[in-house]
Design an enzyme around this catalytic site. Structure first.
Site, PDB file in Angstrom:
ATOM      1  N   ALA C 239     -22.359   4.964   0.773  1.00 50.29           N
ATOM      2  CA  ALA C 239     -20.949   4.195   1.516  1.00 50.29           C
ATOM      3  C   ALA C 239     -20.297   5.115   2.334  1.00 50.29           C
ATOM      4  O   ALA C 239     -20.550   6.471   1.992  1.00 50.29           O
ATOM      5  CB  ALA C 239     -20.508   3.386   0.328  1.00 50.29           C
ATOM      6  N   HIS C 240     -19.496   4.566   2.927  1.00 49.61           N
ATOM      7  CA  HIS C 240     -18.489   5.235   3.535  1.00 49.61           C
ATOM      8  C   HIS C 240     -17.578   6.386   3.017  1.00 49.61           C
ATOM      9  O   HIS C 240     -17.291   5.986   1.817  1.00 49.61           O
ATOM     10  CB  HIS C 240     -17.624   4.735   4.588  1.00 49.61           C
ATOM     11  N   ASN C 241     -17.515   7.466   3.552  1.00 50.94           N
ATOM     12  CA  ASN C 241     -16.613   8.590   3.057  1.00 50.94           C
ATOM     13  C   ASN C 241     -17.061   9.045   1.535  1.00 50.94           C
ATOM     14  O   ASN C 241     -16.476   9.941   0.982  1.00 50.94           O
ATOM     15  CB  ASN C 241     -15.231   7.995   2.844  1.00 50.94           C
TER      16      ASN C 241
END
Lengths: 348, 348, 348
Positions: C239-241
């Site tokens: 997922a993001h980050n």
């Protein structure tokens, strides 16, 4: 980007503590922020980065101890929402694609709206009806009679099978598949499987977003439906004839089996699995890896596999962790009882 | 479609209760059916839709209470199978694609059978041997020496790596990958991973169906094999050197680790995970989210992670839910024993 | 291939027991090996194949009972590593692709290094910087300003979104997506979700390998980072980050939620799920299907959902399986105590 802190504070409706005239030239996460950047603090687990952050300014909650003087603060009720507001203000979502590429194939019997962009090697088959201001990125394939509403975005390598329909403002991320055959077979007396034609379709209503590498199967008959405003994350499996309500969430790697109905404002978190032919009501939150075998009508939080209401699940998990102690207590009881029996016998 | 109910009853071998002459123009699910449509009732959980369905006719079990007079019935032993029979009778599986598109690339040293259709931007590399009546949809890529048997269908954006072999009547749904490298590394003394060449292939035997977004890795050496008649759902992971037997099922998001062998007529339901280097025998059913760390030779149903035979698993789950009661009973025993001790001391 | 057994023994540094002059013309798994082939025995569970293998030679551990005289042995400390060494010696990883195909689109403002091969229908957008000796297979799409380091390989139908950066020797298998939007929304008072622009990127450092059908989301802000030497298997969700450290492993169908940080030399096995905004330290091994809701700083093995240290997890699982016995013991205690109470009353 080059703004005064004052301007940022105005946008989020927060109060400045510190120098309102400092210049902000970027937004950043607290652990990565550099001088002249604005960051935010929302989750307590990130407080540890506060002492060291190089950010020039930070959005914090009203009760956050503002112990550093070399940094300016914007004080806001919800720093997370405030930060999102700034991102939304300064960065419009703008996927770059324009024109209709000469390498794209558009069947003469397909209709394409105004200002719609179509990338390289895209295939748009007979009978497709594509709205206005749509973007279809390179190498995406739309089979016969697919409908795509205005302002929708279909990313590269997406496959959309025949007859499926998307509303307006729909986003489908790269390499997802809409309308693959449902997993339906008859089994004969020799245990050989015979494929049942999957003659239904998929309907994605307005404002639906579908992540990358997602599979949404077409219905065996009728339609698999994702209703208005529902957002689906990456690598999710939606089986045939599933219906998902409005403004619901299905997070990464969750899966919903055939013919199951999911309500409105219901959230499936990561890796949740739901059996077929059941119903999950409105306002239900299924926590990560939950396994759901039976219908859930009562709103609330559920956890575990098989899933339980979260209070019960946590209580049971606590008891589970205490099992060694309980077994020890059973052993002691057994010894005490034995001793009591002996003493009683002696005393008689 | 426009048939008399009588005709439908004849096809499924069922008896009509009601008007045999009514016209049926479509099949539908009970909750969506409209006038002039035929539906069916199989699972009890759908009985609630009976009172309200607008269908003109319905297939029901012999013992179903036929309380409505405004609807006609076909009475059949298995309404589900009967309905499938009708779908199969009236809707042939027919994926529309014909001819060899001029934008497809076919290497001069590839062989293509009769009546095979190849879509836009397809890549068929040197040494490929494609059978007759095959359909390969747009933007699919076949690397060197891939073999595809007669009557097979490969959907858009599928990737098939070099040397992999598919039998006859194989279906591969959109965006799946056959023959990606197995996940094999040597680790050195600095904990750095070094890739081991994956020099094997994938073999999909006749009548295998592979869902969308599936990954079937090539063998490190030898072959990853999916045997005749086995059906694999979406987003499934098949690691290198796995062998799956005949007429087995692997449902959505299940995964099988490297070198594991799975028997015939064995069913992995959704999100099942199986460790590497073990064996699952014939006629085993692994229930959703089951986690399998050890070989299973005994046919039957298994549930849980780690998985147990289903009877044991359900018994243990019932005990688990009773833990608060058991702990209460331990507490009471402790109090009673304490009291007994005190009384016994007193009496001595 | 056609070598003397002696040559193989020299390469792996093992001793021959048997005929050093026999000819080896292939390597094979023990259960599939044919005459003139060399195999190996490493896991005890494969010993059962020893009596029947048709291999002419076999690599075994020093303490393996060499009971067959019709087969020659190479004795080595680690037969698994020895076999890999042979595979590595004779089979270089060599993905066949050369030249820049005329059907590929390369934007005039993209830079392509020396000896780089680009397949059919590939799209390389404005501002891309592709290194030397890179291979980009058919139908892959790279949006604006993507960077790919020397010697990297991008397989067919891969989608790489704008601004993402790959180091040297990176491999991305077929149909994976790098840089799709993170799953980030604001929710309003009507429970309607509003998309937050995902303005960050993805960075894959040198020597990273990404399996097929993987999704690595771009950061909401900043970068999602996979560090040097880390290997990711098929159907994984990042997922993001998220930040994953060096020389770590993420096996098939595992998923990592937003903003979570994972250390170096940490291994996530199949179907592991990790919550967002937590940290997993170095040298942690998360066993298959583990569910991680809280940070883990202590190196070691973890199992279960919610995950526990593996010793505790196995102990609890053993207790769990004993629950019926414990309940029986509680019942017996209750009967004994009742009896004791009665006797005590009588004796008073």
């Amino acid at each position: 980007m080059n703004i005064k802190l004052e301007e940022a504070a105005k946008i989020v409706g927060g109060n400045i503590v510190g120098d309102k005239n400092i210049t902000i030239n970027a937004f950043a996460k607290i652990e990565e922020a550099q001088p002249c950047e604005l960051t935010f603090l929302y989750l307590d687990s990130y407080n540890k980065y506060f002492a060291e952050t190089k950010a020039s300014a930070i959005i914090v909650k009203p009760d956050f101890p503002r112990t550093r003087n070399d940094i300016s603060y914007i004080v806001a009720e919800n720093p997370n929402k405030a930060f999102s507001k700034l991102i939304n203000h300064f960065f419009r979502i703008d996927y770059k694609l324009s024109g209709i590429d000469s390498s794209a194939y558009i069947h003469p019997e397909a209709a394409i709206g105004k200002n719609t962009a179509i990338g390289k090697n895209v295939v748009i088959s007979a009978g497709c009806r594509i709205g206005s201001n749509v973007k279809i990125f390179h190498n995406a394939v739309l089979l016969e009679n697919v409908q795509v509403g205005d302002n929708s975005v279909i990313f590269q390598n997406v496959s959309i099978r025949e007859e499926c329909r998307m509303g307006r403002n729909v986003i489908i991320h790269a390499n997802s598949v809409i309308g693959s055959d449902g997993f339906g077979y008859d089994i004969d007396e020799n245990k050989v499987f015979h494929k049942i034609p999957q003659i239904g379709i998929v309907i994605l209503e307005d404002d639906v977003e579908i992540g990358s590498n997602v599979s949404v199967d077409r219905a065996s008959i009728g339609a698999t439906i994702i209703k208005k405003g529902t957002k689906i994350d990456n690598l999710v499996q939606i089986a045939h004839n599933v219906v998902v309500g409005e403004n619901s969430i299905i997070a990464g790697q969750a899966g919903v089996s055939g013919s199951t109905k999911i309500g409105n404002n219901t959230y499936l978190l990561g890796q949740v699995g739901i059996a077929g032919h059941i119903e999950i009501g409105d306002n239900v939150i299924l926590h990560p890896q939950a396994g759901i075998g039976k219908s859930i009508t009562k709103p609330g939080n559920y956890f575990g596999s098989p899933a339980k209401e979260i209070k019960e699940a946590f209580k049971l998990e606590a008891h589970y962790r205490n099992l060694p102690e309980y077994v020890e207590r059973i052993k002691q009881l057994e010894q005490q009882v034995k001793k009591l029996q002996a003493e009683l016998e002696k005393s008689q």
